[in-house]
Design a protein around this motif. Structure first.
Motif, PDB file in Angstrom:
ATOM      1  N   ASN A 191       0.812  -1.211   0.000  1.00 54.43           N
ATOM      2  CA  ASN A 191       0.000   0.000   0.000  1.00 54.43           C
ATOM      3  C   ASN A 191       0.853   1.272   0.000  1.00 54.43           C
ATOM      4  O   ASN A 191       0.397   2.324  -0.451  1.00 54.43           O
ATOM      5  CB  ASN A 191      -0.971  -0.003   1.182  1.00 54.43           C
ATOM      6  N   TRP A 192       2.094   1.192   0.506  1.00 57.14           N
ATOM      7  CA  TRP A 192       3.008   2.328   0.367  1.00 57.14           C
ATOM      8  C   TRP A 192       3.279   2.584  -1.120  1.00 57.14           C
ATOM      9  O   TRP A 192       3.323   3.729  -1.577  1.00 57.14           O
ATOM     10  CB  TRP A 192       4.330   2.058   1.086  1.00 57.14           C
ATOM     11  N   ILE A 193       3.486   1.490  -1.862  1.00 55.68           N
ATOM     12  CA  ILE A 193       3.755   1.611  -3.296  1.00 55.68           C
ATOM     13  C   ILE A 193       2.548   2.217  -4.010  1.00 55.68           C
ATOM     14  O   ILE A 193       2.683   3.102  -4.862  1.00 55.68           O
ATOM     15  CB  ILE A 193       4.120   0.238  -3.889  1.00 55.68           C
ATOM     16  N   LYS A 194       1.349   1.739  -3.666  1.00 59.07           N
ATOM     17  CA  LYS A 194       0.129   2.279  -4.268  1.00 59.07           C
ATOM     18  C   LYS A 194       0.004   3.768  -3.988  1.00 59.07           C
ATOM     19  O   LYS A 194      -0.344   4.560  -4.878  1.00 59.07           O
ATOM     20  CB  LYS A 194      -1.099   1.540  -3.729  1.00 59.07           C
ATOM     21  N   ASN A 195       0.273   4.156  -2.741  1.00 58.43           N
ATOM     22  CA  ASN A 195       0.171   5.569  -2.362  1.00 58.43           C
ATOM     23  C   ASN A 195       1.098   6.424  -3.213  1.00 58.43           C
ATOM     24  O   ASN A 195       0.689   7.446  -3.782  1.00 58.43           O
ATOM     25  CB  ASN A 195       0.511   5.718  -0.875  1.00 58.43           C
ATOM     26  N   LEU A 196       2.347   6.005  -3.342  1.00 54.33           N
ATOM     27  CA  LEU A 196       3.330   6.793  -4.092  1.00 54.33           C
ATOM     28  C   LEU A 196       2.990   6.842  -5.576  1.00 54.33           C
ATOM     29  O   LEU A 196       3.088   7.902  -6.217  1.00 54.33           O
ATOM     30  CB  LEU A 196       4.724   6.198  -3.877  1.00 54.33           C
ATOM     31  N   LEU A 197       2.578   5.702  -6.141  1.00 54.43           N
ATOM     32  CA  LEU A 197       2.252   5.653  -7.568  1.00 54.43           C
ATOM     33  C   LEU A 197       1.036   6.513  -7.885  1.00 54.43           C
ATOM     34  O   LEU A 197       1.038   7.299  -8.853  1.00 54.43           O
ATOM     35  CB  LEU A 197       2.019   4.205  -7.998  1.00 54.43           C
ATOM     36  N   LEU A 198      -0.017   6.394  -7.083  1.00 57.86           N
ATOM     37  CA  LEU A 198      -1.239   7.152  -7.341  1.00 57.86           C
ATOM     38  C   LEU A 198      -1.020   8.651  -7.099  1.00 57.86           C
ATOM     39  O   LEU A 198      -1.581   9.491  -7.814  1.00 57.86           O
ATOM     40  CB  LEU A 198      -2.382   6.622  -6.482  1.00 57.86           C
ATOM     41  N   ASN A 199      -0.218   8.992  -6.103  1.00 56.35           N
ATOM     42  CA  ASN A 199       0.104  10.405  -5.889  1.00 56.35           C
ATOM     43  C   ASN A 199       0.891  10.980  -7.067  1.00 56.35           C
ATOM     44  O   ASN A 199       0.705  12.146  -7.450  1.00 56.35           O
ATOM     45  CB  ASN A 199       0.896  10.583  -4.595  1.00 56.35           C
ATOM     46  N   PHE A 200       1.755  10.171  -7.651  1.00 59.16           N
ATOM     47  CA  PHE A 200       2.493  10.607  -8.840  1.00 59.16           C
ATOM     48  C   PHE A 200       1.530  10.885  -9.993  1.00 59.16           C
ATOM     49  O   PHE A 200       1.609  11.924 -10.655  1.00 59.16           O
ATOM     50  CB  PHE A 200       3.520   9.552  -9.237  1.00 59.16           C
ATOM     51  N   TYR A 201       0.603   9.950 -10.246  1.00 59.47           N
ATOM     52  CA  TYR A 201      -0.371  10.146 -11.320  1.00 59.47           C
ATOM     53  C   TYR A 201      -1.298  11.321 -11.034  1.00 59.47           C
ATOM     54  O   TYR A 201      -1.789  11.981 -11.952  1.00 59.47           O
ATOM     55  CB  TYR A 201      -1.194   8.877 -11.514  1.00 59.47           C
ATOM     56  N   ALA A 202      -1.559  11.601  -9.751  1.00 59.23           N
ATOM     57  CA  ALA A 202      -2.468  12.696  -9.398  1.00 59.23           C
ATOM     58  C   ALA A 202      -1.939  14.046  -9.875  1.00 59.23           C
ATOM     59  O   ALA A 202      -2.722  14.937 -10.218  1.00 59.23           O
ATOM     60  CB  ALA A 202      -2.692  12.731  -7.889  1.00 59.23           C
ATOM     61  N   LEU A 203      -0.624  14.208  -9.901  1.00 58.60           N
ATOM     62  CA  LEU A 203      -0.042  15.481 -10.334  1.00 58.60           C
ATOM     63  C   LEU A 203      -0.476  15.821 -11.759  1.00 58.60           C
ATOM     64  O   LEU A 203      -0.919  16.938 -12.042  1.00 58.60           O
ATOM     65  CB  LEU A 203       1.486  15.398 -10.251  1.00 58.60           C
ATOM     66  N   GLY A 204      -0.339  14.853 -12.653  1.00 63.34           N
ATOM     67  CA  GLY A 204      -0.728  15.088 -14.047  1.00 63.34           C
ATOM     68  C   GLY A 204      -2.225  15.128 -14.242  1.00 63.34           C
ATOM     69  O   GLY A 204      -2.732  15.901 -15.069  1.00 63.34           O
ATOM     70  N   MET A 205      -2.947  14.313 -13.478  1.00 62.25           N
ATOM     71  CA  MET A 205      -4.398  14.254 -13.643  1.00 62.25           C
ATOM     72  C   MET A 205      -5.050  15.570 -13.247  1.00 62.25           C
ATOM     73  O   MET A 205      -5.961  16.064 -13.933  1.00 62.25           O
ATOM     74  CB  MET A 205      -4.974  13.106 -12.812  1.00 62.25           C
ATOM     75  N   GLU A 206      -4.607  16.173 -12.149  1.00 63.93           N
ATOM     76  CA  GLU A 206      -5.162  17.462 -11.735  1.00 63.93           C
ATOM     77  C   GLU A 206      -4.936  18.527 -12.810  1.00 63.93           C
ATOM     78  O   GLU A 206      -5.845  19.295 -13.131  1.00 63.93           O
ATOM     79  CB  GLU A 206      -4.547  17.909 -10.404  1.00 63.93           C
ATOM     80  N   ARG A 207      -3.731  18.574 -13.347  1.00 65.37           N
ATOM     81  CA  ARG A 207      -3.431  19.563 -14.396  1.00 65.37           C
ATOM     82  C   ARG A 207      -4.280  19.305 -15.642  1.00 65.37           C
ATOM     83  O   ARG A 207      -4.803  20.248 -16.253  1.00 65.37           O
ATOM     84  CB  ARG A 207      -1.944  19.502 -14.758  1.00 65.37           C
ATOM     85  N   THR A 208      -4.412  18.035 -16.016  1.00 68.92           N
ATOM     86  CA  THR A 208      -5.157  17.680 -17.228  1.00 68.92           C
ATOM     87  C   THR A 208      -6.633  18.044 -17.108  1.00 68.92           C
ATOM     88  O   THR A 208      -7.224  18.619 -18.029  1.00 68.92           O
ATOM     89  CB  THR A 208      -5.015  16.178 -17.526  1.00 68.92           C
ATOM     90  N   ILE A 209      -7.233  17.721 -15.974  1.00 67.27           N
ATOM     91  CA  ILE A 209      -8.654  18.023 -15.783  1.00 67.27           C
ATOM     92  C   ILE A 209      -8.889  19.528 -15.773  1.00 67.27           C
ATOM     93  O   ILE A 209      -9.840  20.034 -16.384  1.00 67.27           O
ATOM     94  CB  ILE A 209      -9.171  17.358 -14.489  1.00 67.27           C
ATOM     95  N   LYS A 210      -8.022  20.260 -15.089  1.00 63.06           N
ATOM     96  CA  LYS A 210      -8.175  21.720 -15.031  1.00 63.06           C
ATOM     97  C   LYS A 210      -8.024  22.342 -16.411  1.00 63.06           C
ATOM     98  O   LYS A 210      -8.782  23.236 -16.800  1.00 63.06           O
ATOM     99  CB  LYS A 210      -7.147  22.303 -14.069  1.00 63.06           C
ATOM    100  N   LYS A 211      -7.061  21.848 -17.186  1.00 65.27           N
ATOM    101  CA  LYS A 211      -6.777  22.419 -18.497  1.00 65.27           C
ATOM    102  C   LYS A 211      -7.850  22.070 -19.514  1.00 65.27           C
ATOM    103  O   LYS A 211      -8.142  22.875 -20.416  1.00 65.27           O
ATOM    104  CB  LYS A 211      -5.422  21.915 -18.985  1.00 65.27           C
ATOM    105  N   ASN A 212      -8.460  20.897 -19.390  1.00 60.75           N
ATOM    106  CA  ASN A 212      -9.379  20.416 -20.424  1.00 60.75           C
ATOM    107  C   ASN A 212     -10.842  20.463 -19.999  1.00 60.75           C
ATOM    108  O   ASN A 212     -11.694  19.873 -20.660  1.00 60.75           O
ATOM    109  CB  ASN A 212      -9.015  18.974 -20.800  1.00 60.75           C
ATOM    110  N   ARG A 213     -11.147  21.179 -18.928  1.00 66.30           N
ATOM    111  CA  ARG A 213     -12.528  21.263 -18.467  1.00 66.30           C
ATOM    112  C   ARG A 213     -13.349  22.144 -19.397  1.00 66.30           C
ATOM    113  O   ARG A 213     -13.024  23.315 -19.589  1.00 66.30           O
ATOM    114  CB  ARG A 213     -12.563  21.835 -17.044  1.00 66.30           C
ATOM    115  N   PRO A 214     -14.435  21.608 -19.982  1.00 66.59           N
ATOM    116  CA  PRO A 214     -15.310  22.440 -20.829  1.00 66.59           C
ATOM    117  C   PRO A 214     -15.982  23.534 -20.003  1.00 66.59           C
ATOM    118  O   PRO A 214     -16.142  23.403 -18.793  1.00 66.59           O
ATOM    119  CB  PRO A 214     -16.349  21.435 -21.359  1.00 66.59           C
TER     120      PRO A 214
END
Length: 304
Positions: A191-214
């Motif tokens: 679960n430490w690995i899951k936390n780190l991996l998902l937090n890494f993906y969250a960085l790009g996902m937040e930017r992508t959603i904000k940038k591409n929100r209609p």
């Protein structure tokens, strides 16, 4: 004070799982739930939810719990042939999606299939819960965090003009865990690995959603999700220790704190052909789900 959302995943995973979550709803312990729309009990428990909700102390927010891990596909099996077996049951893993995300040969093909399934599952949700309800999305086993999956979801939202109020971004604070040295040995290493991996993906996902929100889509409120490192064992004792630190972290960053529980248990006799993964099946059958249900039922009003 930042808002706290007590959330339960996996409504309509099975009849018993759903009954456990309904008990929490009748007691007024949940702010929101996620609904699986592709399992065999979905129709019955969507109807049971609608019939019973008027008697509950509060009405929870509902999310489409996008599922590519279990159950039968909602789309035509020919549209999702890389995701399912010959009978139309999903037979892929989180790591399959992870690998396809980095495969130039597979990315577009799998994204097209995911889009077909996301649309089909979302339409099943709208049929039972209403076409005017603002949509909320998250993913079974956090698959929505993989770029391949969240790009498919965002494209479906735009193409179908779905009025969307929320997409879960699995971003879990790590510092509250690190501050409590006495609890370190109580967390599963994976679960430490899951936390780190998902937090890494969250960085790009937040930017992508904000940038591409209609312009017609409501803004995704910033939030933290608490429930990855303790996944499968969100017990009352550790919640009591960590809650003040999680709340302060959310307040300091101006974020909502979503506390994720899995309070519904699968019965052995329910674990049929819909459940392909033995590892996931053991998680659904584990005592951890009973522990998480007890934790939800013991949450006090002031903690919410």
């Amino acid at each position: 004070m930042s808002k706290i959302d007590i959330h339960a995943d996996d409504y309509a995973l099975s009849p018993n799982t759903s009954e456990d979550i309904l008990q929490c709803l009748r007691a007024g312990k949940l702010n929101s739930i996620s609904v699986l729309t592709n399992m065999s009990c979905y129709d019955a428990y969507a109807e049971k939810y609608q019939k019973g909700k008027a008697e509950w102390p509060c009405q929870p927010l509902l999310a489409v719990h996008l599922n590519f891990m279990e159950g039968h596909c909602a789309a035509d099996p020919e549209e999702v042939k890389h995701l399912v077996d010959g009978q139309g049951y999903f037979n892929i893993t989180w790591w399959d999606l992870f690998h396809w995300n980095y495969s130039p040969k597979k990315f577009m093909t799998i994204k097209k299939e995911l889009k077909a399934e996301i649309k089909a599952q979302t339409e099943r949700f709208r049929e039972k819960f209403g076409e005017d309800l603002p949509l909320r999305f998250d993913g079974h086993q956090h698959t929505q965090m993989i770029p391949l999956c969240y790009w498919a979801l965002l494209e479906v939202i735009v193409e179908q003009h779905y009025r969307t109020a929320y997409i879960r971004i699995t971003k879990e604070p790590i510092m509250p865990y690190l501050r409590q040295v006495s609890l370190w040995k109580s967390y599963r290493p994976i679960n430490w690995i899951k936390n780190l991996l998902l937090n890494f993906y969250a960085l790009g996902m937040e930017r992508t959603i904000k940038k591409n929100r209609p312009s017609w889509q409501s803004e995704n409120s910033p939030m933290f999700l608490w429930g990855v490192l303790m996944s499968g064992h969100m017990d009352r004792d550790r919640i009591g220790i960590l809650l003040p630190y999680m709340k302060k972290k959310a307040e300091d960053k101006g974020r909502c704190l979503e506390i994720l529980f899995h309070p519904g248990s699968l019965l052995e006799e329910e674990a049929g052909e819909e459940f392909v993964s033995e590892g996931a099946k053991q998680f659904y059958l584990s005592d951890g789900r009973w522990i998480e249900k007890n934790a939800v039922m013991s949450m006090r009003t002031e903690e919410k």
